[in-house]
Design a protein around this motif. Sequence first.
Motif, PDB file in Angstrom:
ATOM      1  N   ARG A   1      40.530 -10.134  21.094  1.00 11.50           N
ATOM      2  CA  ARG A   1      40.823  -9.713  19.715  1.00 11.50           C
ATOM      3  C   ARG A   1      41.821 -10.608  19.105  1.00 11.50           C
ATOM      4  O   ARG A   1      41.750 -11.182  17.919  1.00 11.50           O
ATOM      5  N   SER A   2      42.854 -10.541  19.896  1.00 13.60           N
ATOM      6  CA  SER A   2      44.355 -11.299  19.222  1.00 13.60           C
ATOM      7  C   SER A   2      44.924 -12.301  19.746  1.00 13.60           C
ATOM      8  O   SER A   2      45.869 -12.814  19.593  1.00 13.60           O
ATOM      9  N   GLY A   3      44.207 -12.709  21.019  1.00 11.18           N
ATOM     10  CA  GLY A   3      44.871 -13.996  21.614  1.00 11.18           C
ATOM     11  C   GLY A   3      45.968 -13.401  22.700  1.00 11.18           C
ATOM     12  O   GLY A   3      46.009 -12.064  23.060  1.00 11.18           O
ATOM     13  N   PRO A   4      46.678 -14.396  23.183  1.00  6.57           N
ATOM     14  CA  PRO A   4      47.711 -13.983  24.439  1.00  6.57           C
ATOM     15  C   PRO A   4      48.513 -12.841  24.102  1.00  6.57           C
ATOM     16  O   PRO A   4      49.000 -12.542  23.059  1.00  6.57           O
ATOM     17  N   VAL A   5      48.727 -11.951  25.211  1.00  9.46           N
ATOM     18  CA  VAL A   5      49.279 -10.865  25.357  1.00  9.46           C
ATOM     19  C   VAL A   5      50.600 -10.898  26.326  1.00  9.46           C
ATOM     20  O   VAL A   5      50.359 -11.311  27.391  1.00  9.46           O
ATOM     21  N   SER A   6      51.953 -10.854  25.818  1.00  9.57           N
ATOM     22  CA  SER A   6      52.917 -10.631  26.898  1.00  9.57           C
ATOM     23  C   SER A   6      52.833  -9.534  27.886  1.00  9.57           C
ATOM     24  O   SER A   6      52.249  -8.512  27.270  1.00  9.57           O
ATOM     25  N   GLY A   7      53.169  -9.707  29.048  1.00 12.24           N
ATOM     26  CA  GLY A   7      53.045  -8.543  30.106  1.00 12.24           C
ATOM     27  C   GLY A   7      54.343  -7.771  29.895  1.00 12.24           C
ATOM     28  O   GLY A   7      54.444  -6.771  30.619  1.00 12.24           O
ATOM     29  N   ARG A   8      55.236  -8.250  28.943  1.00 16.86           N
ATOM     30  CA  ARG A   8      56.424  -7.335  29.005  1.00 16.86           C
ATOM     31  C   ARG A   8      56.083  -5.757  28.774  1.00 16.86           C
ATOM     32  O   ARG A   8      55.455  -5.703  27.602  1.00 16.86           O
ATOM     33  N   HIS A   9      56.940  -4.858  29.279  1.00 16.37           N
ATOM     34  CA  HIS A   9      56.700  -3.471  29.161  1.00 16.37           C
ATOM     35  C   HIS A   9      55.168  -2.947  29.476  1.00 16.37           C
ATOM     36  O   HIS A   9      54.919  -1.850  28.781  1.00 16.37           O
ATOM     37  N   LEU A  10      54.349  -3.702  30.075  1.00 14.23           N
ATOM     38  CA  LEU A  10      53.168  -3.264  30.532  1.00 14.23           C
ATOM     39  C   LEU A  10      53.179  -2.922  32.038  1.00 14.23           C
ATOM     40  O   LEU A  10      53.731  -3.471  32.742  1.00 14.23           O
ATOM     41  N   LEU A  11      52.418  -1.600  32.200  1.00 13.38           N
ATOM     42  CA  LEU A  11      52.044  -1.452  33.755  1.00 13.38           C
ATOM     43  C   LEU A  11      50.662  -1.348  33.729  1.00 13.38           C
ATOM     44  O   LEU A  11      49.894  -0.725  33.034  1.00 13.38           O
ATOM     45  N   VAL A  12      50.067  -2.448  34.383  1.00 12.93           N
ATOM     46  CA  VAL A  12      48.590  -2.449  34.456  1.00 12.93           C
ATOM     47  C   VAL A  12      48.157  -1.859  35.725  1.00 12.93           C
ATOM     48  O   VAL A  12      48.528  -2.048  36.668  1.00 12.93           O
ATOM     49  N   VAL A  13      46.963  -0.966  35.554  1.00 16.45           N
ATOM     50  CA  VAL A  13      46.542  -0.083  36.439  1.00 16.45           C
ATOM     51  C   VAL A  13      44.924  -0.412  36.332  1.00 16.45           C
ATOM     52  O   VAL A  13      44.527  -0.817  35.440  1.00 16.45           O
ATOM     53  N   ASN A  14      44.331  -0.403  37.800  1.00  9.90           N
ATOM     54  CA  ASN A  14      42.752  -0.343  37.366  1.00  9.90           C
ATOM     55  C   ASN A  14      42.072   0.910  36.553  1.00  9.90           C
ATOM     56  O   ASN A  14      41.064   0.762  36.108  1.00  9.90           O
ATOM     57  N   GLN A  15      42.532   1.918  37.065  1.00 12.14           N
ATOM     58  CA  GLN A  15      42.062   3.309  36.362  1.00 12.14           C
ATOM     59  C   GLN A  15      43.129   4.225  36.139  1.00 12.14           C
ATOM     60  O   GLN A  15      44.005   4.326  36.912  1.00 12.14           O
ATOM     61  N   PHE A  16      42.767   5.106  35.436  1.00  5.86           N
ATOM     62  CA  PHE A  16      43.933   6.428  35.143  1.00  5.86           C
ATOM     63  C   PHE A  16      43.973   7.415  36.297  1.00  5.86           C
ATOM     64  O   PHE A  16      42.776   7.569  37.117  1.00  5.86           O
ATOM     65  N   ASP A  17      45.230   7.681  36.407  1.00  6.45           N
ATOM     66  CA  ASP A  17      45.354   8.729  37.803  1.00  6.45           C
ATOM     67  C   ASP A  17      46.698   9.199  37.436  1.00  6.45           C
ATOM     68  O   ASP A  17      47.646   8.437  37.734  1.00  6.45           O
TER      69      ASP A  17
END
Length: 79
Positions: A62-78
Amino acid sequence: MRAQIRRLHTPDALDLSSFVPDDGSNFSLLVQIIVGPEGLEGEESFDLEVVTPRCLAARVERSGPVSGRHLLVVNQFDH
């Protein structure tokens, strides 16, 4: 000095401990981590967004590149 997590909070749900996303493999959730020195007064708030790769991919589409700063990437919710 040791840090202690005092509490977790999200403005996206009334109770984080009982929060369940509609799709556990495609969601984002703002989490505020309240941390203070163990055994002492005072605390600070740290914000991060818990996000899945599918949600992140849709955002990039939708918006183009996203900074990974302050992101915690997980495969699924737990919680």
